[in-house]
Design a protein around this motif. Sequence first.
Motif, short mmCIF file in Angstrom:
data_model
loop_
_atom_site.label_atom_id
_atom_site.label_comp_id
_atom_site.label_asym_id
_atom_site.label_seq_id
_atom_site.Cartn_x
_atom_site.Cartn_y
_atom_site.Cartn_z
N LEU A 1 3.37 -4.61 5.55
CA LEU A 1 2.36 -4.62 5.74
C LEU A 1 1.85 -6.67 6.44
CD1 LEU A 1 0.31 -3.21 3.39
CD2 LEU A 1 0.92 -2.08 4.31
N LYS B 1 -9.56 0.29 6.49
CA LYS B 1 -8.50 -0.11 5.67
C LYS B 1 -7.08 -0.16 5.17
CE LYS B 1 -11.08 -0.58 1.49
NZ LYS B 1 -12.54 -0.82 0.67
N MET B 2 -6.22 -0.38 4.66
CA MET B 2 -5.01 -0.98 4.45
C MET B 2 -5.68 0.28 2.86
SD MET B 2 -2.23 -0.47 5.51
CE MET B 2 -1.76 -1.55 6.67
N MET B 3 -4.20 1.52 2.67
CA MET B 3 -4.62 2.11 1.44
C MET B 3 -4.26 0.34 0.28
SD MET B 3 -1.67 3.27 3.45
CE MET B 3 -0.31 3.32 2.90
N PRO B 4 -4.63 1.04 -1.29
CA PRO B 4 -4.80 0.42 -2.22
C PRO B 4 -3.31 -0.14 -2.99
CG PRO B 4 -6.41 2.16 -2.69
CD PRO B 4 -5.30 2.51 -1.12
N VAL B 5 -2.09 0.72 -2.48
CA VAL B 5 -1.29 0.40 -3.14
C VAL B 5 -0.12 0.31 -1.70
CG1 VAL B 5 0.65 1.48 -3.89
CG2 VAL B 5 -1.62 2.20 -5.23
N THR B 6 0.53 -0.87 -2.24
CA THR B 6 1.44 -0.79 -0.71
C THR B 6 2.54 0.32 -1.46
OG1 THR B 6 0.84 -3.61 -0.99
CG2 THR B 6 2.97 -2.32 0.71
N PRO B 7 3.18 0.81 -0.14
CA PRO B 7 4.81 1.66 -0.34
C PRO B 7 5.74 0.51 -0.59
CG PRO B 7 3.38 2.08 1.89
CD PRO B 7 3.12 1.15 1.31
#
Lengths: 379, 347, 246, 400
Positions: B346, B166-172
Amino acid sequence: MEALVISHQKQIGDKMLEGLISGLFKIFTSNMMNIPLIEPLVDYLMQIPLVNLLVALILWRPFFAVIILPGLVGLLIYLLWIVYWERKLTARVQWRVGPIEVARPIRGAIQALADGIRYFFQEAIIHREAHKIYYIQLPILAFIPILLPLLFIPAGNVVGIKTPYGIQLIVAFIALIPLFIVAMGWASHSRFAYIGSLREAFMYFAYEIPFIIAVVAMIYVYGSGDPYVAVEKQNIPGAVLNPLAFIVYIIAMIMATSRLPFEIPEADQEIAFGPFVEYSGILFGLVMTLLYEKLYLMALLFVILFLGGWEGFYVGILGDFCAPLVLFIKTVVVISVLVIVRSVYARYRLDQAIRLGWTSYLTLSIAALILGMFVGVLV
Amino acid sequence: MEENIKFLRSGILAPIKKWGTHWSLWPVHLVTACCGAELAHAFASGYDGERIGALNYGIARQTNLIIVEGAITRKMARVLRITWEQMPDPKFVIIMGTCGLNGGVFWNSYHLVKPFEVVPVNYFIPGCPSTPEALLRGIRQLQNEIRTGEPRSSIEFEKVDLGKGKMMPVTPKSPKKISLAPSIVVNVPRKADEETKKLADEISKLGLATTVTGKNRIALRVEKDELVDAAKKLQNFGFDHVKNVNVIDVPNEDKFIVEYHLGSYSKRELMPVVLNLFTELPRSEPKLKSLAKIFPSADYMEREMHDFFGVVFEGNEWMGRKFLLAPDTPEYPLKKDFKLEEEKYLR
Amino acid sequence: MIRVEKVELNLVESLKRHVEALGEAFKQAIKPDRVTIEYPRERRRYPLSFRGFIIFNSEKCVSCFRCAQICPANAIQMEAHSKPYPSIDYTKCIFCHFCIESCPTGSLNSSKIHDVAFRKMEEMVVSANMMVKLPRILKEEKFTVDVIVKDKYWKLLRKKEMDDLSIPPIKVEVPKKIVTCAEPESCLGCRLCANVCPREAITVKEIEVAKRVVSYVLKVLTEKCVGCGLCVRQCPMNVLKLEVVK
Amino acid sequence: MEYEIKVPVQPPTELQSLFIPIPPEYVEEVYRSEDFLVLVGPQHPGSGHMRLIVRVHGDIIREVIPDPGYVHRCVEKIAENRLYIQNIPLVERPSIMDALNFNLGYVRAIEDALEVEVPKRAKYIRTMLAEICRIGTHLYDAAILAVFLGHTTGFMYPFGIRELICEVLVRITGARFTSSFIIPGGVRRDVDEQTLKFVYETTFAIEKRLKSFERIFIKNPTVIARLKDVGVLTKEEAIKFGVVGPFLRASGVEYDVRKVEPYEAYGELDWDIPVADAGDSYSRFLVRVNEISQSLKIVRQCIKNMPEEKLKDFRGTFFDEFADIVLPQGEFTTLTEASRGTLIYSIVSDGESNVPYRMRMITPGWLYLRGFMESLKGERLADLQAIYGSFGYFPPEADR
């Protein structure tokens, strides 16, 4: 009764046909080419009825001159060769290779054929504003002045129509070609075609008079407009007899066929091929070759006037075929050397070309005429 | 008619036609952007596209291939379509360069359109600019397609399993930092050499307040109405041309800063100097007198600024008409309120 | 200063120049100085510094987003595999290789592949799992050409060999860093750092110091942290810092 | 005596369907006054990516209205949305054959603002690259001029020579055209000795090849006939219309940014600027031909005098070093002598953002467009291409 009449009529018909065939056959055979190389084959074919008529026709000298060599078939071979050769030579001068991958073993020699086929099968667009009838007809009609001079160009004893005014007639018919180009520009109904037609007309004035004077100078030298006399008298080639006319004629050839530096009517970068701008498909294929064909005619005349015509080598086994072959080879060599100017020169401007034509060039041609008169007296 | 076309496509002569077309793909001369330089390389001595039968030729009617060289702008899109329609059938399109694909470095530009929405495309070539080899590869692939009838990409990627997650919950966060209330000053004084200072003093004697903003850079602020007078004075002083006309939009202070960068070619000591003559305008009524009469070199740049910001230079005859931009471009795109698409990191 | 004189041509000079130009043409026609690289049959050998299609090494990647964020064309976007890995959209890539230059671990590398034609736009979006191996391209060549300049003369040297299109990865010497909290007292406890971390190396704990006064303790799992710096860039209070590990 | 012929005039309808930035009244007026409008471009074998609306009277050009913007790709707006470092590839796209000069100008503006000192070796490498690009661009323009005159060999030779320049660039920077090699504070990586030696040798190879080009094109009488006394811009006109670069020098103004405000290593090297007085197309061309030999001289000097120094390799730390550049508040203007003339970058920063607040980029093409249009007046229609080529007008550069 009726049946009898019909059969009688049929008999008369048969007889007439027979008479016609035998008459034609007599005409053909009376003036047939004598080629020792293919004589056994000809002898064999002559025994087959009807085929012998065809063979006789092909070997009939006037027919051979106009249709085979130096006529249409020669023209076709020349076209395929020169389009390829011009591209190849230009490429060579320009540090590159030129068309090759289409047929690598023969260095891409059939590139022009591929382009021709592509043109043939491509859609030919007739745009809305063109004058439809003339737009289609003119590229085809333009073949008339191409074919007419071929009738008068002799190669040894192979000749279409033999006349003592051959040279004058050839020049007259060649002078017709620009009319068709101008008409094409008019029929195209486009800005650039219009400008191109005007340029073509102007260029016509620039080269035609010096060109005719150069030819007249040579007629003075030989004392006759008969190609046979011209060739006969060339123990020393015409180029040496009258070098001024020689130069004038070369420049006229370049100018008349829109080669660089006088590629003014087409002027790709300025007016986008001028009169031919709207043509596409097979029609463009026809008009594109038009000027190459003109070059061919002028070069044939050039060879006759200046380079000793068909006098060259004589191979006994080729017989009568030798003279057309020599003429053809000489012509193609002359053109093949001439096309190098495409890679050397930039395009002149219209006014410069006309000024050149009417001043130094005209002067040169008159000088050539005077020289021609003197030489004519001496020879 | 349809029968005839069908006959041409699959009839007895079709192989000859295919052979002819395949060795005679002539690209039309339609240069659309800077990839044209690499196209020229591909057809010049270095690579010589004529080898494979492709001859770069003049105009649409006699050719059968369009190579879209990079960016297609809103203005050019029309021309591309017209050219394509002028070409006789069968015709092909190759797009080279990323500008023509998804815009490349200009991906969020307001003046670009996507050429594959304008004309049907046969092959896409990446690169910015694509190398001549890549272009020749495109033509080669097109030849193969004509010959065999099956379109193919010339590259195959091999897949490797990299797992699923999964992608991390917060977008950088985006690396961009944009000030929300920027304060714009164009005449920030900076240290400079003596000569520039002397020159600035000399210009000040004309009754104009100058600031030295660097070596050979002088800024000069005037009021809107004094601009023409100041320009005339400076012209007499020796400045003879305009190097730059610039407008800076400052919405949070409700003003436009209009700058004229003046230079001189005729006076040797003024040659390196760039004099920034600027004035401020209210954003609601962006009008000022044009300097195009005094400095003809400012003419086109004033028109450009009118396109970009809607600033009206009174006296310039081109006002109210688009010059650089297409008629269907968004209004005044360089104003700060016109936003471009933001980057996404993303997928 | 060089003054370029105006050219005046008289007849002799003009004729001389005509002869020179024609002479050059005939010279080239007889013995051409050909410089053509016949591409589909032969390939130019590009140097190892060439910027072509990008090769990806998933083992080294730390998912730091630097490549995505430096990309001027926004062609690199991160895609979720077992970790976020970069995917390259070649419809946008301009081959500036800022990404390769930015990659702190050397997981992105160049290759000599550049002569590619795609049939469809969709094929041009290349995920990380397709970039690991050198893609296969259509090769028709038999020769490799080197451009050499020798004794002031430019020559093409043809060798009957296939050029290897891969470029050996360049070693990147960036010291390993991990994140530490420099000013724990300023921490807001927003958990952005913990949530943005691709390795789940940061935990934030809430501690009640006094009544209604909450403090946060930020803990970094050093064995998990790869020093990507995402949290450092994300932190609104700039309390995090990257420190070099010895 | 002239008779006035009253013929009802109907302007062509196709003009309405094209995007033409001139009002219909103008078209009508033109057709009433016996003139003719010719649209040259953008799909025309003798024009680049722009339209020229040419009003001709017979064969004489009365007026030319440019219709630029066919390659307007919004560099200025996009630059306001990108990091300073991300703008480097952006600013070199307008003129890719001249990429390194464009790159250099932009980077110098940043360096000027940040007051960064550049290592001497980096300065020499930058100078060398800029001059290589200058040679390349002049060759490109010569090639385009040649093809506009119908001289295909004149097109092929410079492009052949340009292959060598591409080879040099690809060996140094890794890309044939758009190298994005110059970055604030230096260059992306050092250049090794072997490459420098190759570049040195190449300058001679280029010179040798240029001899052929000279014989077949530069000195060709037909070329001289086409270019001489065509499209004349006098010194006063050139100054008035703000012409730049070699075209200004061809009109007799000794202005070169590299001389009047030396940057990089130009102040330390020995070279000259060619100047002509005639201001016609041929002198515009000859000035650039002479500049090529000067540039070759500069390149050789750069390589010979290249200081030994270790340059920083940014691999791995590129992002950390450059992503967060913030310029101080103010406006920073740099002048650069790109191949076709003065290139101006004017960056306005608010002192807080790491993107430019406004980046104004004036390219030489945009500056001399007015002079180009003026020089066409009164010439023949056929000379349009000759003058176009002599200016080396490159629309992507002008439109940005």
